[in-house]
Design a protein around this motif. Sequence first.
Motif, PDB file in Angstrom:
ATOM      1  N   LEU A  31       0.839  -1.193   0.000  1.00 41.57           N
ATOM      2  CA  LEU A  31       0.000   0.000   0.000  1.00 41.57           C
ATOM      3  C   LEU A  31       0.874   1.242   0.000  1.00 41.57           C
ATOM      4  O   LEU A  31       2.069   1.194   0.279  1.00 41.57           O
ATOM      5  CB  LEU A  31      -0.914   0.013   1.231  1.00 41.57           C
ATOM      6  CG  LEU A  31      -1.995  -1.060   1.296  1.00 41.57           C
ATOM      7  CD1 LEU A  31      -2.737  -0.961   2.622  1.00 41.57           C
ATOM      8  CD2 LEU A  31      -2.967  -0.924   0.138  1.00 41.57           C
ATOM      9  N   THR A  35      -5.017   8.723   0.099  1.00 39.72           N
ATOM     10  CA  THR A  35      -6.062   8.230  -0.787  1.00 39.72           C
ATOM     11  C   THR A  35      -5.513   7.303  -1.865  1.00 39.72           C
ATOM     12  O   THR A  35      -6.244   6.461  -2.380  1.00 39.72           O
ATOM     13  CB  THR A  35      -6.788   9.409  -1.454  1.00 39.72           C
ATOM     14  OG1 THR A  35      -5.824  10.289  -2.046  1.00 39.72           O
ATOM     15  CG2 THR A  35      -7.608  10.192  -0.442  1.00 39.72           C
ATOM     16  N   LEU A  38      -5.546   3.985  -0.172  1.00 38.57           N
ATOM     17  CA  LEU A  38      -6.928   3.516  -0.094  1.00 38.57           C
ATOM     18  C   LEU A  38      -7.418   3.056  -1.464  1.00 38.57           C
ATOM     19  O   LEU A  38      -8.160   2.065  -1.572  1.00 38.57           O
ATOM     20  CB  LEU A  38      -7.822   4.633   0.443  1.00 38.57           C
ATOM     21  CG  LEU A  38      -9.299   4.297   0.661  1.00 38.57           C
ATOM     22  CD1 LEU A  38      -9.447   3.150   1.655  1.00 38.57           C
ATOM     23  CD2 LEU A  38     -10.054   5.533   1.146  1.00 38.57           C
ATOM     24  N   SER A  39      -6.992   3.734  -2.515  1.00 36.02           N
ATOM     25  CA  SER A  39      -7.377   3.337  -3.871  1.00 36.02           C
ATOM     26  C   SER A  39      -6.761   1.990  -4.241  1.00 36.02           C
ATOM     27  O   SER A  39      -7.409   1.154  -4.886  1.00 36.02           O
ATOM     28  CB  SER A  39      -6.945   4.417  -4.872  1.00 36.02           C
ATOM     29  OG  SER A  39      -7.553   5.654  -4.575  1.00 36.02           O
ATOM     30  N   LEU A  41      -6.013  -0.335  -2.114  1.00 40.77           N
ATOM     31  CA  LEU A  41      -6.738  -1.329  -1.329  1.00 40.77           C
ATOM     32  C   LEU A  41      -8.059  -1.701  -1.994  1.00 40.77           C
ATOM     33  O   LEU A  41      -8.411  -2.887  -2.100  1.00 40.77           O
ATOM     34  CB  LEU A  41      -6.982  -0.787   0.078  1.00 40.77           C
ATOM     35  CG  LEU A  41      -7.772  -1.679   1.039  1.00 40.77           C
ATOM     36  CD1 LEU A  41      -7.037  -2.986   1.287  1.00 40.77           C
ATOM     37  CD2 LEU A  41      -8.021  -0.945   2.353  1.00 40.77           C
ATOM     38  N   CYS A 152      -2.653   9.683   9.260  1.00 41.88           N
ATOM     39  CA  CYS A 152      -3.677   9.065   8.400  1.00 41.88           C
ATOM     40  C   CYS A 152      -3.208   7.713   7.871  1.00 41.88           C
ATOM     41  O   CYS A 152      -4.016   6.790   7.698  1.00 41.88           O
ATOM     42  CB  CYS A 152      -4.012  10.002   7.244  1.00 41.88           C
ATOM     43  SG  CYS A 152      -4.782  11.565   7.741  1.00 41.88           S
ATOM     44  N   ASP A 153      -1.903   7.594   7.636  1.00 44.79           N
ATOM     45  CA  ASP A 153      -1.370   6.318   7.149  1.00 44.79           C
ATOM     46  C   ASP A 153      -1.484   5.227   8.208  1.00 44.79           C
ATOM     47  O   ASP A 153      -1.698   4.047   7.879  1.00 44.79           O
ATOM     48  CB  ASP A 153       0.089   6.482   6.727  1.00 44.79           C
ATOM     49  CG  ASP A 153       0.227   7.350   5.493  1.00 44.79           C
ATOM     50  OD1 ASP A 153      -0.775   7.495   4.771  1.00 44.79           O
ATOM     51  OD2 ASP A 153       1.326   7.881   5.265  1.00 44.79           O
ATOM     52  N   LEU A 156      -4.805   3.848   7.990  1.00 43.45           N
ATOM     53  CA  LEU A 156      -4.910   2.986   6.823  1.00 43.45           C
ATOM     54  C   LEU A 156      -4.279   1.623   7.081  1.00 43.45           C
ATOM     55  O   LEU A 156      -4.786   0.589   6.609  1.00 43.45           O
ATOM     56  CB  LEU A 156      -4.242   3.657   5.622  1.00 43.45           C
ATOM     57  CG  LEU A 156      -4.296   2.907   4.285  1.00 43.45           C
ATOM     58  CD1 LEU A 156      -5.744   2.699   3.858  1.00 43.45           C
ATOM     59  CD2 LEU A 156      -3.523   3.673   3.213  1.00 43.45           C
ATOM     60  N   LEU A 159      -6.627  -0.657   8.861  1.00 33.10           N
ATOM     61  CA  LEU A 159      -7.575  -1.255   7.924  1.00 33.10           C
ATOM     62  C   LEU A 159      -6.911  -2.348   7.091  1.00 33.10           C
ATOM     63  O   LEU A 159      -7.542  -3.364   6.772  1.00 33.10           O
ATOM     64  CB  LEU A 159      -8.170  -0.175   7.018  1.00 33.10           C
ATOM     65  CG  LEU A 159      -9.212  -0.614   5.992  1.00 33.10           C
ATOM     66  CD1 LEU A 159     -10.430  -1.213   6.687  1.00 33.10           C
ATOM     67  CD2 LEU A 159      -9.629   0.561   5.113  1.00 33.10           C
TER      68      LEU A 159
END
Length: 231
Positions: A31, A35, A38-39, A41, A152-153, A156, A159
Amino acid sequence: MKVSWRSWLTLLEGCLLVALGVRLLQSADLLVSGTAGLSLLISDLLPVSFGITFFVINLPFYGLAFKQLGRDFTLRTLSSVTLLSVLSDTLTATLPLGDTHPVVCAIAAGLLIGLGLALLFRANASLGGLNILALYLERRVGWHAGRTTLCCDLLLLLLAVIVYPWTQVAGSALAFLTLSAVLGRYHRKTSSQRHQPVDDDDKTARIPRHKGALSPHRASIARLRPLNEEG
């Protein structure tokens, strides 16, 4: 929006560096930050390309960018996001990679993406999403964009633990740390630049002088001349 060819070249260079980093992460099933991560993922879980996913996720953040960071920043960000989406899908189709080592890919991708983001930030642009939020908090509150991105990472990564094995998550964490270190080194805070203390020498140098007035150095010499003549 008046943008010189040098600004467009900076946007192209930054997006190309990020696209190359994303391609390395894709080859190692890792990853990446914000964003973009996240994209990646979502693209691994659903039958949709990274470019389309990345473009759609960034749409809600343009309102914040237009309202708080200005029209020029929003248009440059939109151009950068579109360019990165095209470059990422192009590299995926035209740059096949064989067996890659996750550690090497994580470090190299973190360097490439960190340098690319630093170039985009310097050109008053971003890659949307969390980059917009990070720059907004930096200019409004004074938090460095690299620290906000790292926080923020970490969310992520929490998740990603649910979906990916721990080795893949560890490689992604290495990429996040590398990216954050590069961004913290090469990106200068805009708020700190406006609030830097001024030294006494700088204050003296910035004092406006009337036309014909002597500089401090020449004035001191002029005051010494009568003493020399008396001696």
